[in-house]
Structure formats: structure tokens, C-alpha cells
Design a protein around this motif. Structure first.
Motif, PDB file in Angstrom:
ATOM      1  N   LEU A 114       5.286  41.253  92.916  1.00 37.87           N
ATOM      2  CA  LEU A 114       5.711  39.864  93.101  1.00 37.87           C
ATOM      3  C   LEU A 114       5.314  39.327  94.464  1.00 37.87           C
ATOM      4  N   SER A 115       5.070  40.220  95.424  1.00 37.24           N
ATOM      5  CA  SER A 115       4.792  39.799  96.788  1.00 37.24           C
ATOM      6  C   SER A 115       3.603  40.565  97.327  1.00 37.24           C
ATOM      7  N   PRO A 127       4.242  35.302 105.470  1.00 38.49           N
ATOM      8  CA  PRO A 127       5.050  36.112 104.554  1.00 38.49           C
ATOM      9  C   PRO A 127       5.669  35.262 103.463  1.00 38.49           C
ATOM     10  N   SER A 128       5.878  35.893 102.329  1.00 41.61           N
ATOM     11  CA  SER A 128       6.522  35.196 101.220  1.00 41.61           C
ATOM     12  C   SER A 128       8.031  35.146 101.438  1.00 41.61           C
ATOM     13  N   LEU A 129       8.683  34.330 100.637  1.00 43.69           N
ATOM     14  CA  LEU A 129      10.139  34.240 100.727  1.00 43.69           C
ATOM     15  C   LEU A 129      10.785  35.577 100.371  1.00 43.69           C
ATOM     16  N   GLN A 131       9.515  38.541 100.860  1.00 47.34           N
ATOM     17  CA  GLN A 131       9.338  39.462 101.974  1.00 47.34           C
ATOM     18  C   GLN A 131      10.316  39.165 103.105  1.00 47.34           C
ATOM     19  N   LEU A 132      10.561  37.906 103.381  1.00 44.31           N
ATOM     20  CA  LEU A 132      11.536  37.551 104.416  1.00 44.31           C
ATOM     21  C   LEU A 132      12.940  38.009 104.031  1.00 44.31           C
ATOM     22  N   CYS A 133      13.282  37.873 102.767  1.00 38.04           N
ATOM     23  CA  CYS A 133      14.604  38.318 102.306  1.00 38.04           C
ATOM     24  C   CYS A 133      14.728  39.837 102.399  1.00 38.04           C
ATOM     25  N   LEU A 134      13.679  40.569 101.993  1.00 38.24           N
ATOM     26  CA  LEU A 134      13.714  42.018 102.083  1.00 38.24           C
ATOM     27  C   LEU A 134      13.787  42.482 103.533  1.00 38.24           C
TER      28      LEU A 134
END
Length: 340
Positions: A114-115, A127-129, A131-134
Motif C-alpha cells: 500500500l505504501s 512520505p505517504s500518509l 508511512q507517517l502514521c506508522l
């Protein structure tokens, strides 16, 4: 008594003094940048802080440092020093997250994700959203609490496991049992990543779970679907005993044994006939046993498309010989990745 007046044209008001100070600061900053011949960060009074987490800004700073050092080396006078005198400080160590990300990138690049910005094969700096959440979950909150695993979709858990494998291997060890305890599954959305000496316990559990037939095998359409079988299995930096080879499920299509102990490869074609990707990178014992690698029954892997041999001490000539041996009587050649 005479009065002194300021020279004509000079305004002593505060706004002009402030503008003059800003102009002097700007000239000093440009002079410093010209002297260094490269990118210079803004002074603390002008900086507003990075807009990305330290994980992403540190990569750019490391690259800038490497570029500056390489530029200084090429501009030095005199002959170049011998290679043995030049320290290889820019190469990431095996214990760093950069090395783990590089080691896993070949296999993860050929599996759904997904990322894609999680892995170094991409060139995107944004970075994707996800990746930032992880990143926030792992670095600021110490990971996702195990009691919440059952509420998270499996494809999101798969990305969480991938991110933990690169940036928090100890966290992955703690979460692995809780992840596999969800509905007694044998994988996380068909995928398992093991960092360190935990392959034996996980494979034993997978083998025991796959032996029994589920009770609802005659369930009607529309009911709860069974989780996907284990198709991707990755082991990194583990003492993989030869007896564990028989525990590998035949449903595997992607297998990565990275930096593991010496294992017999002759049994793999018969145990795993569906393999499409085999990554044996960073196994130094493959170089001295290159003859055994050539003599494998490659013809049994009819679906094989990619073979990873990075960091194994195999030269280009040996890689060409192996490629010729593998691609005998094949309609589609197998790609061999032997350079890092």
C-alpha cells in the motif's frame, strides 16, 4: 552653542536599522555558502524546523554529507590512496535500519504494498500518509497495542509488520505471537517476516496450524472467508537450522533467506515447487559452495522468475554461468540480481 544634525539622507528610525541588519545577515549567509561550496542550512533565527519527521530528513542530511566528502576527496591533490586505506564508513552496518531496508527491498518490491515509499527502491522523497502514521506509532507510541490487532484490517497489519521489521525488530518479536493468535492464522495477510533467531518457533506453529482441516470447510458462500495461505516467508539474520527446511509450507511463492546460517539447498526444489522468487542474498557461504548452487534441480522451479544473490561473493562470470544453467530449456529467462 551649535547643534549637530545627522547627515542628509540618513534616517535613524527603527525599521531602516532592522532592514540593514537583515541585509547584513543575508550577505553573511551567502558568503558562508559560497566559501563552503555547497548547501548550507539557514541560521537558527531564520529556520522554522523541518516539516518532515527526523527519519526522512536524516536521509537527505546523510546524502549531503556523502556528497561533500566525495567532493573533497576528488579535489584533493596528489595520487589517490590505496583502497585498504580508505574507510568504508558510508556503508550501513548490518544492525542499522538502512541495511535491513536494503536487504528486504528486493522481495518486498515484488509483493503487493500500500505504501511503496516504505522501501528504498523508490525515488520519492514525500512520505505517504500511511508511512507517517506508522512512523508515529512505532517511534512515538512504542507500537500498536496487541489488543487492537483484531480491529485493524489485515492489509494494514501487513504494512505495520513490514515497517516494524525494518525500524523496530524487537517490537516485531513481541507482536508476532499476538498477530498469529488472531483467528489462529499462520501469516499476516499471507506474509511472514522474521528478524533474529525466532524462525524455529514460528515455523513449528505454522506447521501445526496447517495440518488440521478447518471445521467450516463446508461453509456456505457469503460466510467469513478463510485467511490466505502463507505465500511470502522472509528470514533475516537468523540461525536457520537445516531441519527447519521440512517445515516450510508448499504454498510458498516468495522465499527470502537473508544472512542465515549454512543450509542445504538441494531439498528446496522438491519442497517448494511453486516458488516465483528466491532471495539468498548476503549469505557469504554461497561463494565457496557455488558448485552446489549450479547443480540444483532448477528445472523443477517452472514458475521461478527472480533469483537474488546480492552480497554473496559471486563474481560476474559465475553469475553468467549460473544464469546460463538456470535458463536452459526455459521460455522466459530467470533474472539474477547479484549486485547490491
Amino acid at each position: 552653542m551649535t547643534k549637530s544634525f545627522p547627515p542628509a539622507g540618513l534616517n535613524t528610525s527603527t525599521p531602516q536599522v532592522t532592514s540593514l541588519l537583515q541585509t547584513l545577515r543575508g550577505e553573511a549567509f551567502r558568503r558562508q555558502r559560497n566559501l563552503r561550496g555547497g548547501h548550507v542550512s539557514a541560521p537558527p533565527s531564520l529556520a522554522r524546523g523541518p516539516s518532515l519527521p527526523p527519519l526522512f530528513t536524516s536521509e537527505r542530511e546523510d546524502e549531503d554529507a556523502n556528497n561533500v566528502s566525495s567532493r573533497s576527496e576528488t579535489q584533493s591533490a596528489g595520487p589517490r590512496p590505496p583502497r585498504s586505506w580508505v574507510p568504508s564508513s558510508h556503508a550501513p552496518s548490518a544492525a542499522s535500519w538502512q541495511w535491513r531496508s536494503h536487504a528486504l527491498s528486493l522481495t518486498l518490491h515484488h509483493t503487493p504494498s500500500l505504501s511503496p515509499t516504505l522501501y528504498p527502491h523508490t525515488t520519492s522523497r514525500v512520505p505517504s500518509l500511511l508511512q507517517l502514521c506508522l512512523h508515529t506509532l512505532v517511534y512515538e507510541y512504542g507500537g500498536l497495542p496487541p489488543e487492537y490487532f483484531s480491529f485493524v484490517p489485515r492489509h494494514i497489519l501487513r504494512e505495520y509488520v513490514r515497517y516494524s521489521a525494518v525500524h523496530a525488530p524487537s517490537l516485531l518479536e513481541e507482536d508476532l505471537d499476538a498477530l498469529l493468535a488472531i483467528d489462529n492464522v499462520t501469516s499476516v495477510d499471507g506474509e511472514l517476516i522474521i528478524i533474529g533467531p525466532y524462525a524455529e518457533s514460528v515455523l513449528n506453529r505454522v506447521s501445526e496450524s496447517s495440518k488440521g482441516v478447518p471445521e467450516d470447510w463446508e461453509s456456505e458462500p457469503g460466510e467469513a472467508e478463510l485467511p490466505p495461505p502463507l505465500h511470502t516467508f522472509i528470514v533475516l539474520a537468523s540461525s536457520f537450522r537445516p531441519s527447519l527446511m521440512t517445515l516450510l509450507p508448499p504454498t510458498l511463492t516468495h522465499l527470502a533467506l537473508l544472512n542465515v546460517s549454512h543450509i542445504p539447498l538441494r531439498t528446496l526444489p522438491a519442497l517448494l515447487p511453486l516458488l516465483a522468487l528466491l532471495d539468498l542474498s548476503f549469505n557469504s557461504w554461497l561463494g565457496p559452495h557455488f558448485g552446489k548452487l549450479v547443480r540444483l534441480e532448477w528445472s523443477k522451479w517452472t514458475k521461478l522468475t527472480l533469483l537474488g544473490l546480492r552480497g554473496c561473493g559471486i563474481c560476474d562470470a559465475d553469475a553468467w554461468t549460473l544464469k546460463k544453467r538456470i535458463n536452459e530449456r526455459r521460455l522466459t529467462d530467470v533474472e539474477i540480481v547479484s549486485t547490491e
